[in-house]
Write an enzyme that holds these catalytic residues in place. Structure first.
Site, PDB file in Angstrom:
ATOM      1  N   PRO A   2       0.833  -1.204   0.000  1.00 41.59           N
ATOM      2  CA  PRO A   2       0.000   0.000   0.000  1.00 41.59           C
ATOM      3  C   PRO A   2       0.867   1.253   0.000  1.00 41.59           C
ATOM      4  O   PRO A   2       1.784   1.388   0.807  1.00 41.59           O
ATOM      5  CB  PRO A   2      -0.796  -0.133   1.309  1.00 41.59           C
ATOM      6  CG  PRO A   2      -0.781  -1.597   1.621  1.00 41.59           C
ATOM      7  CD  PRO A   2       0.535  -2.094   1.134  1.00 41.59           C
ATOM      8  N   GLU A   3       0.579   2.164  -0.928  1.00 42.31           N
ATOM      9  CA  GLU A   3       1.313   3.420  -1.012  1.00 42.31           C
ATOM     10  C   GLU A   3       0.410   4.560  -0.534  1.00 42.31           C
ATOM     11  O   GLU A   3      -0.687   4.317  -0.022  1.00 42.31           O
ATOM     12  CB  GLU A   3       1.782   3.648  -2.445  1.00 42.31           C
ATOM     13  CG  GLU A   3       2.728   2.580  -2.976  1.00 42.31           C
ATOM     14  CD  GLU A   3       4.117   2.628  -2.324  1.00 42.31           C
ATOM     15  OE1 GLU A   3       4.398   3.586  -1.575  1.00 42.31           O
ATOM     16  OE2 GLU A   3       4.908   1.706  -2.559  1.00 42.31           O
ATOM     17  N   HIS A  91      -4.888 -13.988  10.216  1.00 39.43           N
ATOM     18  CA  HIS A  91      -3.993 -12.837  10.162  1.00 39.43           C
ATOM     19  C   HIS A  91      -4.618 -11.547  10.675  1.00 39.43           C
ATOM     20  O   HIS A  91      -4.060 -10.466  10.469  1.00 39.43           O
ATOM     21  CB  HIS A  91      -3.431 -12.611   8.756  1.00 39.43           C
ATOM     22  CG  HIS A  91      -2.794 -13.812   8.143  1.00 39.43           C
ATOM     23  ND1 HIS A  91      -1.753 -14.493   8.740  1.00 39.43           N
ATOM     24  CD2 HIS A  91      -3.061 -14.471   6.989  1.00 39.43           C
ATOM     25  CE1 HIS A  91      -1.393 -15.506   7.973  1.00 39.43           C
ATOM     26  NE2 HIS A  91      -2.183 -15.528   6.911  1.00 39.43           N
ATOM     27  N   ARG A 110       1.900 -10.731   6.319  1.00 36.95           N
ATOM     28  CA  ARG A 110       3.369 -10.750   6.427  1.00 36.95           C
ATOM     29  C   ARG A 110       3.885 -10.115   7.713  1.00 36.95           C
ATOM     30  O   ARG A 110       5.068 -10.212   8.013  1.00 36.95           O
ATOM     31  CB  ARG A 110       3.979 -10.048   5.212  1.00 36.95           C
ATOM     32  CG  ARG A 110       3.558 -10.666   3.887  1.00 36.95           C
ATOM     33  CD  ARG A 110       4.263 -10.005   2.726  1.00 36.95           C
ATOM     34  NE  ARG A 110       3.626 -10.336   1.467  1.00 36.95           N
ATOM     35  CZ  ARG A 110       4.021  -9.884   0.283  1.00 36.95           C
ATOM     36  NH1 ARG A 110       5.054  -9.069   0.202  1.00 36.95           N
ATOM     37  NH2 ARG A 110       3.396 -10.230  -0.820  1.00 36.95           N
ATOM     38  N   LYS A 152      23.671  17.350  -5.780  1.00 34.68           N
ATOM     39  CA  LYS A 152      23.465  15.910  -5.675  1.00 34.68           C
ATOM     40  C   LYS A 152      23.596  15.257  -7.048  1.00 34.68           C
ATOM     41  O   LYS A 152      23.274  15.858  -8.066  1.00 34.68           O
ATOM     42  CB  LYS A 152      22.088  15.594  -5.086  1.00 34.68           C
ATOM     43  CG  LYS A 152      21.929  15.950  -3.608  1.00 34.68           C
ATOM     44  CD  LYS A 152      20.577  15.485  -3.099  1.00 34.68           C
ATOM     45  CE  LYS A 152      20.443  15.694  -1.589  1.00 34.68           C
ATOM     46  NZ  LYS A 152      20.421  17.105  -1.226  1.00 34.68           N
TER      47      LYS A 152
END
Length: 271
Positions: A2-3, A91, A110, A152
């Site tokens: 999930p973002e 879970h 997980r 950078k």
């Protein structure tokens, strides 16, 4: 994983179910998450939920005792709001039972997610203190990107995925944003102009906003709190399309590894 759009979708989904509700029971079915769930969460019985928000990919639950719960979905976590008497799923590791008879449950096969509690100011918390600006805020702009890129030699894809530069631009949304901005993921940040950064910042905002509006991107594990998938996958231009023809120019989408992640781009559209 999930973002930001998936987490924002989750926050918007659970918000009306949590606000002003009293926590009647806390159940920890498995404390062995990414970090152990602290035993102090069991003292939250009788505490009221005041606010629910998001910072980066963290879900923040403000409580009436001046504490905050900090939740993270990890790689495969899903938060659901269900009837409190509904049977547990495999879970389901953490649960808040609320005064209106619903329960908030965190399911994480997980166990890379987390449930933490803090009494300190959120900006001082070790997980939040060094985060960059929110991409949908006015603080995030092309000028900000140009300033952060000074001196950078980082590759642009790694740069916009750095949470100290801007939060929440994960692999999918970085690839899509760079495509729409016409920038190859292998460009060094020092070689990108202010004008290009301004365009990139606007594209990132648009891509994330569009993903939020359709409920995020479902590739494997993510579903919304009602069990429905996100539909942004149907809008993807380059991510996961290696070897296929670009919708814009017809050239074959290329793939390479950047920062140990698969990165897709169009050699015709991105320079």
């Amino acid at each position: 994983m999930p973002e930001l759009p998936e987490v924002e979708t989750t926050v918007r989904g659970i918000y009306p179910w949590l606000i002003d509700q009293e926590i009647t029971t806390v159940n920890v079915y498995n404390a062995a998450m990414r970090w152990p769930i602290p035993p102090e969460v069991n003292d939250l019985t009788g505490v009221r939920i005041c606010h629910v928000s998001r910072r980066a990919k963290y879900i923040l639950i403000e409580l009436s005792n001046q504490a905050h719960l900090i939740l993270h979905l990890g790689m495969s976590g899903v938060i659901r709001v269900v009837d409190a008497n509904e049977s547990l799923l495999k879970h389901d590791h953490f649960e808040l039972v609320l005064s209106h008879g619903k329960a908030l449950r965190l399911n994480d096969p997980r166990r890379f997610g987390c449930v933490l509690m803090t009494n300190q100011p959120l900006d001082d918390h070790k997980l939040l203190s060094k985060l960059g600006p929110e991409p949908l805020s006015e603080h995030f702009s092309g000028r900000w990107l140009k300033q952060q890129a000074k001196n950078k030699q980082t590759l642009i894809k790694n740069f916009i995925m750095n949470n100290q530069v801007v939060v929440g631009v994960g692999n999918i949304y970085a690839a899509e944003s760079l495509f729409l901005a016409g920038i190859r993921p292998t460009r060094k940040v020092s070689n990108i102009s202010l004008k290009q950064y301004q365009q990139l910042a606007q594209v990132i905002k648009g891509v994330l906003q569009q993903a939020i509006e359709v409920g995020g991107t479902t590739l494997k594990d993510f579903k919304n709190i009602d069990g429905k998938p996100g539909y942004f996958k149907q809008e993807l231009q380059v991510y996961g399309r290696a070897g296929e023809a670009c919708y814009a120019c017809g050239k074959s989408i290329k793939s390479l590894i950047i920062g140990q992640r698969a990165s897709c781009y169009c050699p015709g559209c991105q320079k």
